[in-house]
Motif scaffolding. Structure first.
Motif, short mmCIF file in Angstrom:
data_model
loop_
_atom_site.label_atom_id
_atom_site.label_comp_id
_atom_site.label_asym_id
_atom_site.label_seq_id
_atom_site.Cartn_x
_atom_site.Cartn_y
_atom_site.Cartn_z
N GLY A 69 0.84 -1.17 -0.23
CA GLY A 69 0.20 0.10 0.02
C GLY A 69 0.80 1.30 0.00
O GLY A 69 2.30 1.21 -0.21
N THR A 70 0.15 2.38 0.19
CA THR A 70 0.87 3.75 0.12
C THR A 70 1.68 3.84 1.45
O THR A 70 1.01 3.62 2.44
N ASP A 73 3.12 9.67 1.55
CA ASP A 73 2.38 10.49 0.57
C ASP A 73 2.42 12.18 0.91
O ASP A 73 2.22 12.27 2.35
N ARG A 78 3.66 9.82 -4.09
CA ARG A 78 3.55 8.96 -2.96
C ARG A 78 4.62 7.90 -3.24
O ARG A 78 4.94 7.71 -4.23
N ILE A 79 4.89 6.94 -2.11
CA ILE A 79 5.73 5.82 -2.38
C ILE A 79 4.85 4.71 -1.91
O ILE A 79 4.22 4.74 -0.91
N ASP A 80 4.64 3.80 -2.90
CA ASP A 80 3.68 2.71 -2.79
C ASP A 80 4.46 1.39 -2.72
O ASP A 80 5.65 1.28 -3.55
N ARG A 81 4.23 0.55 -1.91
CA ARG A 81 4.61 -0.86 -1.88
C ARG A 81 3.76 -1.65 -2.68
O ARG A 81 2.48 -1.64 -2.47
N GLN A 82 4.10 -2.06 -3.85
CA GLN A 82 3.29 -2.84 -4.89
C GLN A 82 3.02 -4.19 -4.57
O GLN A 82 2.39 -5.03 -5.54
N GLN A 95 5.23 7.44 -7.16
CA GLN A 95 4.23 7.58 -8.07
C GLN A 95 3.55 9.18 -7.99
O GLN A 95 3.51 9.48 -6.95
N ASP A 97 0.68 11.62 -7.67
CA ASP A 97 -0.52 11.47 -7.26
C ASP A 97 -1.71 12.22 -8.13
O ASP A 97 -1.41 13.06 -8.71
N THR A 104 4.22 6.13 -12.35
CA THR A 104 5.37 5.80 -11.79
C THR A 104 6.54 6.64 -12.30
O THR A 104 6.99 6.76 -13.67
#
Length: 158
Positions: A69-70, A73, A78-82, A95, A97, A104
């Motif tokens: 998840g994010t 942010d 934001r930085i997300d763990r995919q 990514q 916002d 990305t």
């Protein structure tokens, strides 16, 4: 003037020696490396670069090692763990916002070995530093029109 210039050269030389010393395998066994092109990178502006660098600098080991998840942010990026790749690597992405589709602007792949059972504070700091480096290098590659994903590899020095 000559003394000022000479001091600047000496300072630069000493800094270069320090960097060389601390990036030898005895001190920086974990490193970031290019693993391939980013698929469908997002548009990049100076505003995004500044925001991304600020968020990347805030990454700490405990946040990187958390669930999907994010994770950070600021309303701009934001930085997300995919989640994990097919190989089991953690997929971290910076990514933009508020846009749909290709958003990305930086990506890093980190093997789970750097998180499972890690309790040594020195190892945690080393992983944190190299993950940040991988994301910054990925961001810089997009600034240079390449858009590359960077990975983390090697054995901890601690």
């Amino acid at each position: 003037m000559f003394k000022l210039r000479f001091k600047s050269y000496i300072t630069a030389f000493v800094c270069a020696l320090v960097v060389m010393f601390y990036t030898t395998s005895a001190f920086a066994s974990i490193s970031s490396h290019n693993v391939g092109p980013m698929r469908n990178p997002g548009p990049l502006s100076q505003r995004h670069i500044i925001a991304a660098r600020r968020l990347i600098a805030q990454l700490v080991f405990s946040v990187i090692a958390g669930g999907p998840g994010t994770i950070l942010d600021d309303g701009i990026v934001r930085i997300d763990r995919q989640g994990q790749t097919a190989a089991g690597d953690l997929n971290l992405q910076v990514q933009i916002d508020g846009i749909q589709g290709s958003s990305t602007i930086a990506a890093a792949l980190i093997p789970n070995q750097y998180f499972n059972g890690v309790t040594n504070p020195g190892t945690m700091a080393e992983v944190q530093r190299v993950v940040r480096d991988a994301l910054v290098r990925s961001l810089d590659s997009l600034r240079n029109q390449a858009g590359e994903i960077f990975g983390v590899q090697g054995d901890p020095s601690n």
